[in-house]
Design a protein around this motif. Structure first.
Motif, mmCIF file in Angstrom:
data_model
loop_
_atom_site.group_PDB
_atom_site.id
_atom_site.type_symbol
_atom_site.label_atom_id
_atom_site.label_comp_id
_atom_site.label_asym_id
_atom_site.label_seq_id
_atom_site.Cartn_x
_atom_site.Cartn_y
_atom_site.Cartn_z
ATOM 1 N N VAL A 138 0.814 -1.079 -0.190
ATOM 2 C CA VAL A 138 -0.125 -0.123 -0.036
ATOM 3 C C VAL A 138 0.988 1.340 -0.014
ATOM 4 C CG1 VAL A 138 -1.738 1.068 1.232
ATOM 5 C CG2 VAL A 138 -1.785 -1.427 1.308
ATOM 6 N N TYR A 139 1.734 0.988 0.920
ATOM 7 C CA TYR A 139 2.807 2.214 0.927
ATOM 8 C C TYR A 139 3.608 2.368 -0.565
ATOM 9 C CZ TYR A 139 7.198 4.972 1.393
ATOM 10 O OH TYR A 139 8.369 5.512 1.235
ATOM 11 N N LEU A 140 3.825 1.394 -1.021
ATOM 12 C CA LEU A 140 4.508 1.527 -2.701
ATOM 13 C C LEU A 140 3.473 2.255 -3.548
ATOM 14 C CD1 LEU A 140 6.739 0.772 -4.287
ATOM 15 C CD2 LEU A 140 5.510 -1.234 -5.038
ATOM 16 N N ILE A 141 2.461 1.846 -3.585
ATOM 17 C CA ILE A 141 1.433 2.484 -4.445
ATOM 18 C C ILE A 141 1.194 3.981 -4.110
ATOM 19 C CG2 ILE A 141 -0.972 2.422 -5.462
ATOM 20 C CD1 ILE A 141 -1.134 -0.520 -4.898
ATOM 21 N N ALA A 142 0.970 4.312 -2.767
ATOM 22 C CA ALA A 142 0.939 5.570 -2.207
ATOM 23 C C ALA A 142 2.396 6.439 -2.709
ATOM 24 C CB ALA A 142 0.743 5.756 -0.937
ATOM 25 N N ARG A 143 3.380 5.815 -2.669
ATOM 26 C CA ARG A 143 4.619 6.497 -3.043
ATOM 27 C C ARG A 143 5.059 6.775 -4.262
ATOM 28 N NH1 ARG A 143 7.111 9.874 -0.856
ATOM 29 N NH2 ARG A 143 7.869 8.954 1.330
ATOM 30 N N THR A 144 4.452 5.729 -5.231
ATOM 31 C CA THR A 144 4.618 5.892 -6.564
ATOM 32 C C THR A 144 3.239 6.359 -7.472
ATOM 33 O OG1 THR A 144 4.328 3.641 -6.872
ATOM 34 C CG2 THR A 144 6.688 4.234 -6.631
ATOM 35 N N HIS A 145 2.373 6.781 -6.617
ATOM 36 C CA HIS A 145 1.114 7.119 -7.417
ATOM 37 C C HIS A 145 1.091 7.923 -8.612
ATOM 38 C CE1 HIS A 145 0.345 11.224 -5.832
ATOM 39 N NE2 HIS A 145 1.382 11.079 -5.094
ATOM 40 N N PRO A 146 1.974 8.745 -8.803
ATOM 41 C CA PRO A 146 1.905 9.360 -10.137
ATOM 42 C C PRO A 146 2.106 8.431 -11.213
ATOM 43 C CG PRO A 146 3.522 10.691 -8.792
ATOM 44 C CD PRO A 146 3.228 9.325 -8.007
ATOM 45 N N LEU A 147 2.982 7.435 -10.876
ATOM 46 C CA LEU A 147 3.113 6.297 -11.973
ATOM 47 C C LEU A 147 1.787 5.715 -12.393
ATOM 48 C CD1 LEU A 147 6.483 4.771 -11.331
ATOM 49 C CD2 LEU A 147 5.575 5.625 -13.796
ATOM 50 N N PHE A 148 1.334 5.463 -11.175
ATOM 51 C CA PHE A 148 0.223 4.617 -11.385
ATOM 52 C C PHE A 148 -0.970 5.529 -11.879
ATOM 53 C CE2 PHE A 148 2.063 1.561 -8.381
ATOM 54 C CZ PHE A 148 1.626 0.421 -8.785
ATOM 55 N N GLU A 149 -1.005 6.554 -11.736
ATOM 56 C CA GLU A 149 -2.071 7.366 -12.286
ATOM 57 C C GLU A 149 -2.118 7.593 -13.857
ATOM 58 O OE1 GLU A 149 -1.966 11.001 -10.048
ATOM 59 O OE2 GLU A 149 -2.567 9.873 -8.075
ATOM 60 N N GLN A 150 -0.552 7.477 -14.300
ATOM 61 C CA GLN A 150 -0.477 7.382 -15.649
ATOM 62 C C GLN A 150 -0.747 6.064 -16.260
ATOM 63 O OE1 GLN A 150 3.574 9.112 -16.827
ATOM 64 N NE2 GLN A 150 3.193 10.261 -14.680
ATOM 65 N N ALA A 151 -1.018 5.066 -15.477
ATOM 66 C CA ALA A 151 -1.408 4.050 -16.088
ATOM 67 C C ALA A 151 -2.487 3.688 -15.238
ATOM 68 C CB ALA A 151 -0.352 2.767 -15.824
ATOM 69 N N ARG A 152 -3.565 4.169 -15.453
ATOM 70 C CA ARG A 152 -4.783 4.102 -14.415
ATOM 71 C C ARG A 152 -5.347 2.662 -14.572
ATOM 72 N NH1 ARG A 152 -7.283 5.782 -10.243
ATOM 73 N NH2 ARG A 152 -9.538 5.967 -10.292
ATOM 74 N N THR A 153 -5.218 1.952 -15.758
ATOM 75 C CA THR A 153 -5.972 0.580 -15.741
ATOM 76 C C THR A 153 -5.295 -0.216 -14.798
ATOM 77 O OG1 THR A 153 -5.830 1.015 -18.233
ATOM 78 C CG2 THR A 153 -6.835 -1.304 -17.619
ATOM 79 N N VAL A 154 -3.963 -0.118 -14.649
ATOM 80 C CA VAL A 154 -3.391 -0.959 -13.622
ATOM 81 C C VAL A 154 -3.500 -0.567 -12.380
ATOM 82 C CG1 VAL A 154 -0.913 -1.721 -13.063
ATOM 83 C CG2 VAL A 154 -1.217 -1.099 -15.282
ATOM 84 N N GLU A 155 -3.767 0.650 -12.095
ATOM 85 C CA GLU A 155 -4.207 0.893 -10.644
ATOM 86 C C GLU A 155 -5.393 0.314 -10.372
ATOM 87 O OE1 GLU A 155 -4.584 5.429 -10.114
ATOM 88 O OE2 GLU A 155 -3.601 5.073 -8.024
ATOM 89 N N LEU A 156 -6.396 0.408 -11.347
ATOM 90 C CA LEU A 156 -7.602 -0.039 -10.861
ATOM 91 C C LEU A 156 -7.724 -1.747 -10.883
ATOM 92 C CD1 LEU A 156 -10.014 1.945 -13.158
ATOM 93 C CD2 LEU A 156 -9.953 1.982 -10.947
ATOM 94 N N LEU A 157 -6.485 -2.134 -11.629
ATOM 95 C CA LEU A 157 -6.146 -3.699 -11.181
ATOM 96 C C LEU A 157 -6.002 -3.917 -9.956
ATOM 97 C CD1 LEU A 157 -6.102 -6.219 -13.079
ATOM 98 C CD2 LEU A 157 -3.585 -5.798 -13.169
ATOM 99 N N ALA A 158 -5.143 -3.125 -9.353
ATOM 100 C CA ALA A 158 -4.773 -3.111 -7.758
ATOM 101 C C ALA A 158 -6.031 -2.961 -7.027
ATOM 102 C CB ALA A 158 -3.763 -1.765 -7.603
ATOM 103 N N ALA A 159 -6.779 -2.228 -7.465
ATOM 104 C CA ALA A 159 -8.095 -2.053 -6.834
ATOM 105 C C ALA A 159 -8.864 -3.283 -6.822
ATOM 106 C CB ALA A 159 -9.012 -0.897 -6.927
ATOM 107 N N GLY A 160 -8.924 -3.903 -7.822
ATOM 108 C CA GLY A 160 -9.851 -4.976 -8.377
ATOM 109 C C GLY A 160 -9.141 -6.260 -7.228
ATOM 110 N N SER A 161 -7.967 -6.330 -7.533
ATOM 111 C CA SER A 161 -7.175 -7.443 -6.948
ATOM 112 C C SER A 161 -7.510 -7.202 -5.284
ATOM 113 C CB SER A 161 -5.882 -7.541 -6.997
ATOM 114 O OG SER A 161 -4.926 -7.406 -6.140
ATOM 115 N N GLY A 162 -7.364 -6.146 -4.870
ATOM 116 C CA GLY A 162 -7.776 -5.826 -3.359
ATOM 117 C C GLY A 162 -9.497 -6.317 -3.039
#
Lengths: 627, 484
Positions: free
Chosen positions: A260-284
């Motif tokens: 969770v810390y990693l996602i929060a720390r690198t969130h600008p990257l995840f925001e540029q790859a929104r699908t992957v970010e939502l994949l994280a949410a989905g896996s959660g």
């Protein structure tokens, strides 16, 4: 400010090194206290960093470099620490909860003849975890990431005479090595494109969409492995082979939430790859449901809590994945309080019952351990999210953050509420089976007290403090009314606009989740609390859940067995059939040829030199001709 | 002492000592002490040299040159670049540990044994500092002779077969290399490695590479490796895998890649594929190996593959990472094979099925094996992690799949190394492990702990090597410019 950060990082490392170096020249108890002291010093350092950051206007943070750790060409990585709102928050959680758990270990491990090793490992872990959260660039984050995996391996396998512990430790390490590898791969992409792994540059990169998605996917692989999210979750339940304080510290409060810390720390990257970010949410979302279901049928007290941890991290992934980073971090914090509390409460029970972990034998232990019982209840209520306990504030705001995302937002929302129901059921199943009622014969026979208390003070004090924190720790933020934590984290991880619900959405989401949790508690009471009703038989579902949905079997068949078979085949059919005989075959040939050319063996050095030279000359001529 | 003289001293001091040991009828104790002393002096000389080394300057340093056959332009020419400095350091440190190990276990026929070990030290240093091709070849051969004898006389029960295989393989490689040396020298008109121009001959490149891939070794040229590593005395195996194998990868860097830039790019994919094959094949076989030394042996082959992967990626990160990894893996494998030796001495067996449970009551052995094993599987933060990371990041820049294969091998490394650690240290006591089997004695600790200490120190500052192997910020340009 940076002084605090360095102190925080160095103290546990010094502790670990001192215990290792002093070895048997100090008593076992001294090792325990060195470790405890070093963790409290780390806490002091974290507080120092926190208060100096708070007194700074805008508290944007600061990067401090000790020396260049790794350099090649123009690629350069410093040994640098980042002190910003996100890292100070993690430092406080890690060193604060860590200090309480190490103190608890002083009592728990008393009398184990491997105590020194245990405390050296614990200090090593605290150092590694602080390295992870303080590291000022991605590579140092990966260093911390790998070292927590290492200390987790060492501590899961602490009782290394038990084959099951050794197996569990290896499984955890290998699965996390897989996550490390995907993270490293993401870093290779970044280096190839930006020549840097610093937080600052990576976050405004201009990569192709594919490259960004691959980077985010690599990071997500690491995060999912470390945080035991589906499909990389199977190591966590087995990790309960370690001593209970280890489960509390590593497999509940700190390491497993690193994803969770990693996602929060690198969130600008995840925001540029929104699908992957939502994949994280989905896996959660998936993990929180599946783990909640599996927790319903576990009979080992620690495994119930372990599945609950997976499920709660699922909530955090859901929050971070939809862009509500502060909410995810908030739940990370309250979860550290109440889950460490639950593990250590369970540890007190296990301790008092001479090592027994089967909840079917424990009924009525609360009568003999009232302090433990009430502390555990506070943790259980916080876990289910009953107001005003801490889980209520953090969990509900995660579920509420999903409502504005369209149809999948509603799926997430439904998962969150259903998860709350499951949490109520499995948590209070555990509670009703273990604590209330008349003590069972097993409990009467095996229960023993520690000098008239439920445990030594070193164990009771941290449990009490955590019970207080689990109760009031959530009050710093109530999403509809006050946002202390969100505004503190804003410079480091601003919540996405899409993940900011209105006050009314917060209210009715809260109502729904709390209601679901209470219904869950009621079901648990109905089935397990009244001692009258038999547990419903459902053989297929029960077996499926007891086998944890056959993930272990699947991975064995998919990965372990093929690689073992491939290795065996290579050894049998390639190495032993082809490669190894080549030398001796050549030798045979040479010896046979030797019979023919024996006459050349004159014993005169000059003849040999002549043949050697002419042989080389022949080859040389061949080279000259074919060049 | 002038700086240049130190280079020659590093070669000839141990060789002179070897002759002294062979000639004078010294007692066992005096022989051993003299050998250990000389190998420690070597370490001291090297430290002095490292302190004087100017890492900012490109070109050969501590050079010494004397004409030998002037009409053929053959000379006694020695000197060091930064990367050779590190390899010489690795050599003297490893040899000091291994010579001391031989003293500690009390090898039979001490005068012959220590003489050979000293001779080996000098010739390996010679390989790393020679700047003339014929001299290089001479040292390359000279280092094999003591190895044949050391394996054939002091080895295990199957030593004769192992020696024969080893001789055949290395002779095949050497012969081709000799031919390549002669043709190359005659073609370009000089045997001097510093002065000579580059060549475009693919055959000569392959001739050199053949010797180096056997030495490293890479798949499928490793047929000599399993038996040799198992049958040689443990300290000799340690030298073979820690130092001699690095002569192979050093040769790739110093001669094959630097002198044959065109053939290198022509065969790049082939070489990268060979390297990747060694990496994966070695890792998989290490995973199913039945004995302690087998696991480490195949993992050494995998590591050679990794180093070659970095070198032939031809990128800055690949070159720097490869040099760092040569040193790190050298120290790791010397430590692991010496630990294997101590375990075999206590249990009379290296079979994993017969070992186990050794951690209990043996904290010294447990801590050392655990630490070395964990560094060897490249746990993030360790020196070997830094090396592997650079190599894979560098090979990624060549093509992503090389890095993907490498990343997969990282997971395999975790699997085989943890299997080894557990099989020796954990779970139930193995049938050959008796209660009387002692923890490591202070003498053994004194050999291995310094090596592991250097590894830990490197883990705190891997840039100490990775950024101090090639002058300036552009290693590929330095290699392209033939280090001048």
């Amino acid at each position: 400010m940076t002084g605090g950060a360095w102190l925080c990082l160095a103290a546990p490392l010094v502790g670990a090194a001192a215990i290792t170096a002093l070895g048997t020249s100090i008593p076992r108890r001294a090792a325990a206290w060195i470790s405890t002291l070093s963790t409290f010093v780390a806490l002091a350092g974290a507080l120092w960093a926190f208060f100096s950051l708070r007194s700074q206007p805008g508290h944007r943070g600061e990067l401090t470099t000790a020396w260049t750790w790794l350099q090649s060409g123009n690629f350069k990585v410093g040994l640098e620490l980042l002190v910003d709102p996100l890292s100070t928050m993690m430092m406080l959680i890690v060193s604060g909860v860590g200090a309480l758990i190490v103190l608890y270990s002083v009592g728990y491990m008393d009398g184990d003849d491997q105590e020194r090793r245990y405390f050296a490992y614990m200090s090593l872990f605290v150092f590694s975890m602080l390295m992870l959260v303080e590291g000022g660039n991605l590579l140092l984050l990966l260093v911390g990431w790998g070292l927590v995996g290492l200390s987790s391996y060492l501590l899961i396998g602490f009782w290394h005479e038990r084959p099951s512990a050794v197996q569990a430790a290896k499984k955890a390490f290998v699965m996390n090595a897989f996550g490390d590898a995907t993270m490293a791969f993401a870093f290779f992409i970044l280096i190839a494109h930006t020549h840097s792994l610093s937080f600052a540059t990576d976050f405004h990169l201009h990569l192709s969409t594919t490259a960004t998605s691959l980077v985010a996917l690599g990071l997500l692989g690491g995060a999912a492995a470390k945080s035991a999210q589906i499909p990389l979750h199977t190591w966590l339940p087995d990790a309960m082979e370690g001593p209970t304080p280890v489960s509390a510290l590593i497999h509940a409060a700190t390491m497993v939430t690193a994803g969770v810390y990693l996602i929060a720390r690198t969130h600008p990257l995840f925001e540029q790859a929104r699908t992957v970010e939502l994949l994280a949410a989905g896996s959660g979302a998936l993990t929180l449901l599946v783990a909640g279901l599996v927790a319903l049928v576990q009979t080992d007290i620690k495994r119930v809590i372990a599945y609950s941890t997976m499920s709660q991290i699922g909530y955090m992934f859901l929050g971070a994945g939809v862009g509500a980073y502060a909410n995810g971090m908030f739940h990370l914090m309250t979860h550290a309080f109440f889950k460490a509390l639950l593990f250590m409460g369970a540890g007190l029970v296990i301790h008092a019952l001479g090592g027994e972990q089967d909840i079917r034998l424990m009924r009525g232990v609360g009568r003999l351990m009232p302090y433990t019982k009430w502390c555990f209840l506070a943790g259980a209520l916080a876990l289910v999210g009953v107001p005003p306990f801490s889980g209520f504030f953090s969990k509900d705001s995660i579920v509420a953050a999903t409502v504005n995302l369209g149809w999948y937002g509603w799926v997430f929302w439904a998962c969150g509420v259903a998860g709350a129901l499951l949490t109520g059921v499995y948590t209070f199943r555990l509670w009703f089976l273990v604590f209330p009622g008349e003590p069972s014969p097993f409990v009467r026979e095996h229960h023993h007290r520690h000098h008239g208390l439920e445990g030594p003070w070193t164990m009771l004090l941290p449990v009490g403090l955590l019970a207080v924190l689990a109760t009031i720790g959530g009050w710093i933020q109530w999403a509809p009314r006050w946002h202390y934590l969100t505004s503190w984290l804003e410079p480091a991880a601003r919540t996405l606009a899409a993940a900011e619900p209105t006050s009314s959405q917060e209210y009715w989401t809260s109502a729904a989740t709390v209601l679901a949790g209470l219904v869950g508690i009621a079901i648990a009471w109905w089935v397990y609390g009244r001692e009258a009703l038999p547990v419903p038989e459902a053989p297929f579902w029960r077996r499926t859940l007891e086998h944890k949905l056959w993930f272990d079997e699947l991975y064995d068949a998919l990965f372990y067995a093929p690689s073992a078979a491939l290795s065996n085949w290579l050894r049998r059919d390639i190495e032993e059939q082809v490669v190894l005989p080549t030398g001796p075959d050549l030798g045979e040939t040479a010896l046979e040829a030797g019979g023919v050319v024996r006459r050349l063996q004159t014993g005169l050095l000059r003849t040999y030199v002549f043949f050697l030279a002419s042989g080389a000359a022949v080859i040389a001529v061949v080279f000259l001709i074919v060049k | 002492v002038s700086s240049a003289a130190i280079t020659s001293a590093l070669i000839w001091l141990p060789i002179a000592a070897a002759i002294v040991v062979w000639v004078l009828p010294l007692s066992r104790y005096a022989t051993g002490s003299l050998a250990v002393l000389v190998s420690l002096v070597e370490v001291g000389l090297w430290i002095e040299q490292a302190a004087r080394f100017d890492f900012g300057r490109s070109g050969l340093q501590f050079a010494e040159r004397a004409n030998w056959f002037s009409d053929l332009h053959v000379s006694y020419h020695v000197g060091e670049y930064a990367f050779s400095l590190w390899l010489v350091g690795l050599t003297v440190a490893a040899m000091a540990a291994c010579v001391s190990y031989g003293f500690w276990v009390g090898r039979e026929r001490p005068r012959a044994y220590f003489g050979l070990m000293l001779f080996l030290t000098g010739s390996v240093v010679g390989v790393f500092v020679a700047q003339d091709l014929l001299l290089f070849y001479a040292f390359f051969e000279a280092m094999l002779i003591p190895l044949y004898v050391l394996i054939g006389v002091w080895g295990g029960p199957g030593r004769l077969g192992a020696t024969l295989t080893f001789v055949l393989y290395t002779m095949a490689g050497s012969l081709l290399m000799l031919a390549a040396v002669i043709v190359y020298g005659l073609q370009v008109g000089t045997f001097d490695l510093v002065d000579s121009p580059t060549s475009i001959s693919r055959w000569l490149f392959l001739g050199f590479m053949f010797a180096f891939v056997i030495k490293a070794p890479l798949f499928p040229f490793h047929g000599w490796l399993p038996d040799t590593y198992r049958e040689a005395p443990p300290e000799v195996t340690a030298v073979l895998s820690g130092v001699i194998a690095k002569a192979g990868t050093y040769g790739m860097l110093r001669i094959a890649i630097a002198k044959f830039p065109d053939p290198t790019s022509y065969y790049r994919t082939t070489m990268l594929a060979l390297a990747a094959a060694a990496l994966v094949y070695g890792s998989l076989l290490a995973f199913r190996s039945r004995d302690f030394r087998g696991v480490v042996a195949y993992s050494s082959m995998a590591q050679s593959g990794l180093i070659a992967l970095g070198l032939f990626s031809g990128t800055n990160l690949g070159f720097d990472g490869a040099v760092l990894q040569m040193v790190a893996h050298g120290l790791i494998s010397v430590s692991l094979f010496l630990i294997a030796g101590t375990v075999e001495r206590r249990t009379t067996s290296g079979e994993l099925a017969l070992l186990g449970g050794m951690a209990k009551g043996r904290p010294g052995l447990a801590t050392l094996l655990m630490t070395t094993g964990i560094i060897s599987l490249a746990v993030p933060g360790s020196a070997s992690f830094a090396g592997e990371f650079l190599i894979l990041a560098g090979s990624f820049q060549r093509a992503w799949w090389w890095a993907a294969i490498g990343a997969g091998a990282i997971v395999l490394a975790a699997m085989y190394m943890l299997r080894l650690i557990s099989a020796v240290l954990h779970e139930a006591r193995g049938s050959t492990v008796s209660d009387e089997a002692m923890d490591l004695r202070p003498g053994e600790l004194a050999l291995i702990v310094p090596l592991v200490g250097v590894l830990l120190a490197l883990s705190f500052w891997p840039a100490g090597i990775s950024h101090h192997s090639f002058a300036g910020d552009n290693p590929s340009a330095v290699v392209k410019g033939q280090f001048r």
